[in-house]
Motif scaffolding. Structure first.
Motif, PDB file in Angstrom:
ATOM      1  N   THR A 294      36.536  51.309  29.167  1.00  0.00           N
ATOM      2  CA  THR A 294      36.894  52.038  30.379  1.00  0.00           C
ATOM      3  C   THR A 294      36.538  51.246  31.626  1.00  0.00           C
ATOM      4  OG1 THR A 294      36.515  54.178  29.290  1.00  0.00           O
ATOM      5  CG2 THR A 294      36.488  54.159  31.687  1.00  0.00           C
ATOM      6  N   VAL A 295      37.447  51.284  32.609  1.00  0.00           N
ATOM      7  CA  VAL A 295      37.170  50.787  33.952  1.00  0.00           C
ATOM      8  C   VAL A 295      37.483  51.917  34.915  1.00  0.00           C
ATOM      9  CG1 VAL A 295      37.872  49.175  35.757  1.00  0.00           C
ATOM     10  CG2 VAL A 295      37.614  48.373  33.397  1.00  0.00           C
ATOM     11  N   GLN A 296      36.520  52.271  35.759  1.00  0.00           N
ATOM     12  CA  GLN A 296      36.741  53.394  36.662  1.00  0.00           C
ATOM     13  C   GLN A 296      36.090  53.166  38.020  1.00  0.00           C
ATOM     14  OE1 GLN A 296      35.168  56.731  34.486  1.00  0.00           O
ATOM     15  NE2 GLN A 296      33.031  56.170  34.797  1.00  0.00           N
ATOM     16  N   SER A 297      36.762  53.706  39.051  1.00  0.00           N
ATOM     17  CA  SER A 297      36.239  53.700  40.428  1.00  0.00           C
ATOM     18  C   SER A 297      35.894  52.291  40.900  1.00  0.00           C
ATOM     19  CB  SER A 297      35.009  54.615  40.541  1.00  0.00           C
ATOM     20  OG  SER A 297      35.314  55.923  40.136  1.00  0.00           O
ATOM     21  N   CYS A 298      36.781  51.333  40.623  1.00  0.00           N
ATOM     22  CA  CYS A 298      36.569  49.947  41.034  1.00  0.00           C
ATOM     23  C   CYS A 298      37.599  49.541  42.083  1.00  0.00           C
ATOM     24  CB  CYS A 298      36.660  49.011  39.828  1.00  0.00           C
ATOM     25  SG  CYS A 298      35.317  49.244  38.626  1.00  0.00           S
ATOM     26  N   ARG A 299      37.240  48.512  42.876  1.00  0.00           N
ATOM     27  CA  ARG A 299      38.109  48.091  43.972  1.00  0.00           C
ATOM     28  C   ARG A 299      38.174  46.573  44.043  1.00  0.00           C
ATOM     29  NH1 ARG A 299      36.602  47.128  49.243  1.00  0.00           N
ATOM     30  NH2 ARG A 299      34.609  48.188  48.906  1.00  0.00           N
ATOM     31  N   ASN A 300      39.395  46.054  44.176  1.00  0.00           N
ATOM     32  CA  ASN A 300      39.581  44.616  44.336  1.00  0.00           C
ATOM     33  C   ASN A 300      40.319  44.309  45.627  1.00  0.00           C
ATOM     34  OD1 ASN A 300      39.876  41.737  43.614  1.00  0.00           O
ATOM     35  ND2 ASN A 300      42.051  42.276  43.511  1.00  0.00           N
ATOM     36  N   SER A 301      39.800  43.330  46.395  1.00  0.00           N
ATOM     37  CA  SER A 301      40.505  42.843  47.583  1.00  0.00           C
ATOM     38  C   SER A 301      40.719  41.335  47.528  1.00  0.00           C
ATOM     39  CB  SER A 301      39.726  43.204  48.857  1.00  0.00           C
ATOM     40  OG  SER A 301      38.434  42.625  48.849  1.00  0.00           O
ATOM     41  N   GLY A 302      40.285  40.685  46.444  1.00  0.00           N
ATOM     42  CA  GLY A 302      40.482  39.247  46.300  1.00  0.00           C
ATOM     43  C   GLY A 302      41.860  38.924  45.751  1.00  0.00           C
ATOM     44  N   SER A 303      42.348  37.733  46.020  1.00  0.00           N
ATOM     45  CA  SER A 303      43.635  37.307  45.459  1.00  0.00           C
ATOM     46  C   SER A 303      43.461  36.987  43.982  1.00  0.00           C
ATOM     47  CB  SER A 303      44.157  36.090  46.208  1.00  0.00           C
ATOM     48  OG  SER A 303      43.321  34.969  45.993  1.00  0.00           O
ATOM     49  N   VAL A 304      44.552  37.185  43.211  1.00  0.00           N
ATOM     50  CA  VAL A 304      44.536  36.896  41.781  1.00  0.00           C
ATOM     51  C   VAL A 304      45.754  36.041  41.465  1.00  0.00           C
ATOM     52  CG1 VAL A 304      44.372  37.863  39.459  1.00  0.00           C
ATOM     53  CG2 VAL A 304      43.516  39.186  41.409  1.00  0.00           C
ATOM     54  N   SER A 305      45.548  34.898  40.800  1.00  0.00           N
ATOM     55  CA  SER A 305      46.665  34.000  40.538  1.00  0.00           C
ATOM     56  C   SER A 305      46.541  33.345  39.180  1.00  0.00           C
ATOM     57  CB  SER A 305      46.762  32.926  41.633  1.00  0.00           C
ATOM     58  OG  SER A 305      45.590  32.133  41.672  1.00  0.00           O
ATOM     59  N   GLY A 306      47.704  33.022  38.604  1.00  0.00           N
ATOM     60  CA  GLY A 306      47.758  32.362  37.315  1.00  0.00           C
ATOM     61  C   GLY A 306      49.176  32.256  36.827  1.00  0.00           C
ATOM     62  N   ASN A 307      49.329  31.852  35.575  1.00  0.00           N
ATOM     63  CA  ASN A 307      50.642  31.607  35.012  1.00  0.00           C
ATOM     64  C   ASN A 307      51.325  32.873  34.503  1.00  0.00           C
ATOM     65  OD1 ASN A 307      52.742  29.790  33.909  1.00  0.00           O
ATOM     66  ND2 ASN A 307      51.951  30.483  31.934  1.00  0.00           N
ATOM     67  N   SER A 308      50.544  33.792  33.893  1.00  0.00           N
ATOM     68  CA  SER A 308      51.154  34.970  33.279  1.00  0.00           C
ATOM     69  C   SER A 308      50.128  36.084  33.090  1.00  0.00           C
ATOM     70  CB  SER A 308      51.768  34.606  31.920  1.00  0.00           C
ATOM     71  OG  SER A 308      50.794  34.033  31.064  1.00  0.00           O
ATOM     72  N   PHE A 309      50.611  37.319  33.080  1.00  0.00           N
ATOM     73  CA  PHE A 309      49.787  38.514  32.913  1.00  0.00           C
ATOM     74  C   PHE A 309      48.688  38.581  33.985  1.00  0.00           C
ATOM     75  CE2 PHE A 309      51.423  37.340  28.714  1.00  0.00           C
ATOM     76  CZ  PHE A 309      52.163  38.484  28.421  1.00  0.00           C
ATOM     77  N   ILE A 310      49.141  38.732  35.206  1.00  0.00           N
ATOM     78  CA  ILE A 310      48.249  38.739  36.368  1.00  0.00           C
ATOM     79  C   ILE A 310      48.306  40.120  37.022  1.00  0.00           C
ATOM     80  CG2 ILE A 310      47.645  37.584  38.517  1.00  0.00           C
ATOM     81  CD1 ILE A 310      47.597  35.786  36.020  1.00  0.00           C
ATOM     82  N   GLY A 311      47.145  40.804  37.115  1.00  0.00           N
ATOM     83  CA  GLY A 311      47.102  42.150  37.670  1.00  0.00           C
ATOM     84  C   GLY A 311      46.058  42.315  38.741  1.00  0.00           C
ATOM     85  N   GLY A 312      46.316  43.238  39.661  1.00  0.00           N
ATOM     86  CA  GLY A 312      45.361  43.477  40.742  1.00  0.00           C
ATOM     87  C   GLY A 312      44.040  44.041  40.252  1.00  0.00           C
ATOM     88  N   ILE A 313      44.085  44.853  39.199  1.00  0.00           N
ATOM     89  CA  ILE A 313      42.860  45.370  38.586  1.00  0.00           C
ATOM     90  C   ILE A 313      42.620  44.707  37.242  1.00  0.00           C
ATOM     91  CG2 ILE A 313      41.671  47.421  37.735  1.00  0.00           C
ATOM     92  CD1 ILE A 313      41.955  47.353  40.760  1.00  0.00           C
ATOM     93  N   SER A 314      43.627  44.691  36.365  1.00  0.00           N
ATOM     94  CA  SER A 314      43.467  44.099  35.042  1.00  0.00           C
ATOM     95  C   SER A 314      44.728  43.350  34.632  1.00  0.00           C
ATOM     96  CB  SER A 314      43.165  45.186  34.011  1.00  0.00           C
ATOM     97  OG  SER A 314      42.994  44.645  32.721  1.00  0.00           O
ATOM     98  N   GLY A 315      44.543  42.226  33.943  1.00  0.00           N
ATOM     99  CA  GLY A 315      45.689  41.494  33.434  1.00  0.00           C
ATOM    100  C   GLY A 315      46.341  42.199  32.268  1.00  0.00           C
ATOM    101  N   ALA A 316      45.514  42.811  31.406  1.00  0.00           N
ATOM    102  CA  ALA A 316      46.050  43.490  30.230  1.00  0.00           C
ATOM    103  C   ALA A 316      45.140  44.637  29.828  1.00  0.00           C
ATOM    104  CB  ALA A 316      46.194  42.503  29.071  1.00  0.00           C
ATOM    105  N   MET A 317      45.755  45.672  29.221  1.00  0.00           N
ATOM    106  CA  MET A 317      45.033  46.780  28.605  1.00  0.00           C
ATOM    107  C   MET A 317      45.637  47.017  27.230  1.00  0.00           C
ATOM    108  SD  MET A 317      44.682  49.470  31.799  1.00  0.00           S
ATOM    109  CE  MET A 317      43.634  50.596  30.848  1.00  0.00           C
ATOM    110  N   THR A 318      44.787  47.337  26.248  1.00  0.00           N
ATOM    111  CA  THR A 318      45.287  47.495  24.891  1.00  0.00           C
ATOM    112  C   THR A 318      44.871  48.823  24.290  1.00  0.00           C
ATOM    113  OG1 THR A 318      43.348  46.407  23.944  1.00  0.00           O
ATOM    114  CG2 THR A 318      45.215  45.006  24.503  1.00  0.00           C
ATOM    115  N   GLY A 319      45.707  49.315  23.392  1.00  0.00           N
ATOM    116  CA  GLY A 319      45.436  50.519  22.628  1.00  0.00           C
ATOM    117  C   GLY A 319      46.110  50.421  21.283  1.00  0.00           C
ATOM    118  N   ASN A 320      45.964  51.456  20.476  1.00  0.00           N
ATOM    119  CA  ASN A 320      46.589  51.505  19.157  1.00  0.00           C
ATOM    120  C   ASN A 320      47.236  52.868  18.994  1.00  0.00           C
ATOM    121  OD1 ASN A 320      47.098  51.786  16.333  1.00  0.00           O
ATOM    122  ND2 ASN A 320      45.630  50.149  15.922  1.00  0.00           N
ATOM    123  N   TYR A 321      48.542  52.900  19.080  1.00  0.00           N
ATOM    124  CA  TYR A 321      49.275  54.169  19.080  1.00  0.00           C
ATOM    125  C   TYR A 321      49.051  54.959  17.797  1.00  0.00           C
ATOM    126  CZ  TYR A 321      53.170  57.449  19.156  1.00  0.00           C
ATOM    127  OH  TYR A 321      53.935  58.584  19.118  1.00  0.00           O
TER     128      TYR A 321
END
Length: 510
Positions: free
Chosen positions: A436-463
């Motif tokens: 879990t990630v909760q009540s977090c804040r980002n104001s920094g730049s995020v850069s890369g080649n792929s899967f780039i997110g303001g909070i998280s690059g990826a989230m996973t689950g199992n349906y």
């Protein structure tokens, strides 16, 4: 008052060491070191406390604890002492070539005879401690157990060994309070012994380090390395400590405060201001693939695991990792571990996937259903993945074809996948199942080649098993730059995960 002459080896000894380079790296070499004479003198005693005022008296006290005196005085591992004056062991700074002119230190307390008394520095400074051998426990103290050390300053020191710190190498059920270290700490592993290096303490078990400051450069070759403590283990506490020194490693588990925080241990109210560098090329044990995947590096802690907690900490230093799992606070947060109310203001740069302003990888083992949490954290630093250079790696490891990697077909496929995908976020690189990630804040730049997110690059689950990760109440205002595919203001790749009450006002998604 009894006296004796302690004379170290009169023959010339060849001992291994390292020398700092202008670029911040290090290089092995051998030196010839001829130890000088010390006239050990018994200090005065007031109320059963030894009053230490000179180098001769400090060496005598080490002999008392270690049981090496030959003047008839019985060994006393529980003796107590207080400094009454500044003490200079060596006025000359070790530069990698002048070992023969330096007096070598004998750490107080050994694995066989741990120091179990109290030592009060009284605000005085011990300068020029020099130890350059590959034994297990080294520092001002080697091994302490049920001991108390407070208000001691170690300046202009050089320590080289396996479990090594400016104040002590190994601490068991002990307290280290209000201590400061300046100089150089170097840890090195071998084929049979792990390595733990910290500015204050190498390895702490059921111990507490409080109000301490490290200004020494801490270097590890395949070690668990921290600006304060290399390994914080088994309900140990690091509280209100500051690291200013540069922390450099060529291995796994490196942090500005602690390399490895495990088993209900905690890091609270700490600040890192030093630069963190996990450099090419990893020399620790393990395959090339495992080293790349597990080069846990953080501004506060490399690896936070098994009910361990990091709270109310601040990282101001740049965090640089040539490989995988890098965070402004924590490289890897795993197995009922938590990061709470922490702030990263340093830039975070890595060569491979799972990079975050707070945490590189927030993960739980799927089959065990253990929860890891990141709560109330803020990132202002820029997060960037530069990518690994496969040709450069192949040249370094003398790899001419796929067959030369000595990897299974599956592992080689995994390795190449690591080369191709980034996965970076302003808070977390990846949020794995049951995390879990909760009540977090980002104001920094995020850069890369792929899967780039303001909070998280990826989230996973199992349906099929109703297993998921969650993100709630998070906010991104930082810019997002993606060179190839999958970019988003909140999460770039969501696989059966849950995101609620999050929003993005970042200026760019490219």
């Amino acid at each position: 008052m009894n006296t004796k002459i302690i004379k170290a080896l009169s023959a010339i000894l060849f001992v291994s060491g390292v020398i700092l380079l202008n670029g911040g790296g290090y290089s092995p070499f051998s030196i010839a070191a001829e130890a000088a004479e010390i006239t050990a003198s018994e200090p005065a005693i007031i109320d059963d406390v030894y009053q230490i005022s000179s180098a001769d008296e400090l060496y005598w006290f080490a002999g008392l604890v270690n049981g090496t005196l030959t003047d008839g005085t019985a060994q006393n591992t529980g003796a107590s002492a207080v400094l009454t004056s500044d003490i200079i062991i060596n006025s000359e700074t070790y530069d990698g070539t002048n070992g023969s002119s330096l007096t070598e230190w004998t750490p107080i307390g050994t694995g066989a005879s741990p120091f179990a008394g109290s030592f009060v520095g009284g605000g005085y400074t011990i300068s020029g401690l020099y130890f350059n051998e590959t034994q297990n426990y080294a520092g001002l103290f080697g091994y302490i157990s049920s001991a108390e050390i407070e208000n001691a300053t170690v300046d202009n020191c050089y320590f080289y060994g396996r479990a090594i710190g400016g104040i002590c190498g190994y601490s068991l059920n002990s307290a280290i309070t209000d201590c400061t270290v300046k100089g150089t700490i170097v840890g090195t592993e071998n084929s049979t012994t792990n390595c733990f290096a910290g500015g204050i303490c190498g390895f702490g078990t059921a111990s507490k380090i409080t109000d301490c400051t490290n200004e020494a450069n801490v270097i590890g070759d395949g070690c668990l390395v921290g600006g304060i403590c290399g390994y914080n283990y088994s309900s140990s506490v690091i509280d209100s400590c500051i690291n200013i020194g540069t922390v450099t490693s060529t291995g796994q588990n490196i942090g500005g405060i602690c390399g490895y925080n495990q088993y209900s241990s905690s890091i609270t109210n700490c600040t890192n201001k030093g630069t963190i560098n996990n450099n090419k090329y990893l020399t620790g044990s393990g395959t090339i693939l495992s080293n790349i995947q597990n080069a846990y590096t953080g501004g506060i802690c490399g690896y936070n695991t098994y009910y361990a907690a990091i709270s109310n900490c601040i990282n101001e230093g740049a965090v640089n990792n040539d490989y995988c799992k890098t965070g402004g606070i924590c490289g890897y947060n795993y197995y009922y571990a938590s990061v709470e109310n922490c702030t990263n203001n340093g830039d975070v740069t890595s060569g491979s996937r799972y990079t975050g302003g707070i945490c590189g990888y927030n993960g739980a083992a799927n089959k065990y259903k253990r929860t890891s949490t990141i709560t109330g954290c803020v990132n202002t630093g820029d997060v960037k993945i530069t990518g690994l250079d496969l040709d450069e790696l192949m040249t370094y490891f003398n790899i001419e074809s796929d067959d030369d990697w000595s990897l299974s077909e599956e592992d080689l496929s995994d390795f190449k996948e690591y080369m191709d995908a980034d996965v970076a976020g302003g808070i977390c690189g990846c949020i794995d199942v049951y995390s879990t990630v909760q009540s977090c804040r980002n104001s920094g730049s995020v850069s890369g080649n792929s899967f780039i997110g303001g909070i998280s690059g990826a989230m996973t689950g199992n349906y099929s098993d109703s297993i998921t990760s969650t993100m709630t109440g998070c906010y991104n205002s930082g810019s997002i730059t993606c060179d190839y595919k999958c970019a988003a203001g909140i999460c770039a790749d969501n696989y059966y995960a849950v995101i609620t009450n999050c929003y993005n006002t970042g200026s760019n998604v490219i």
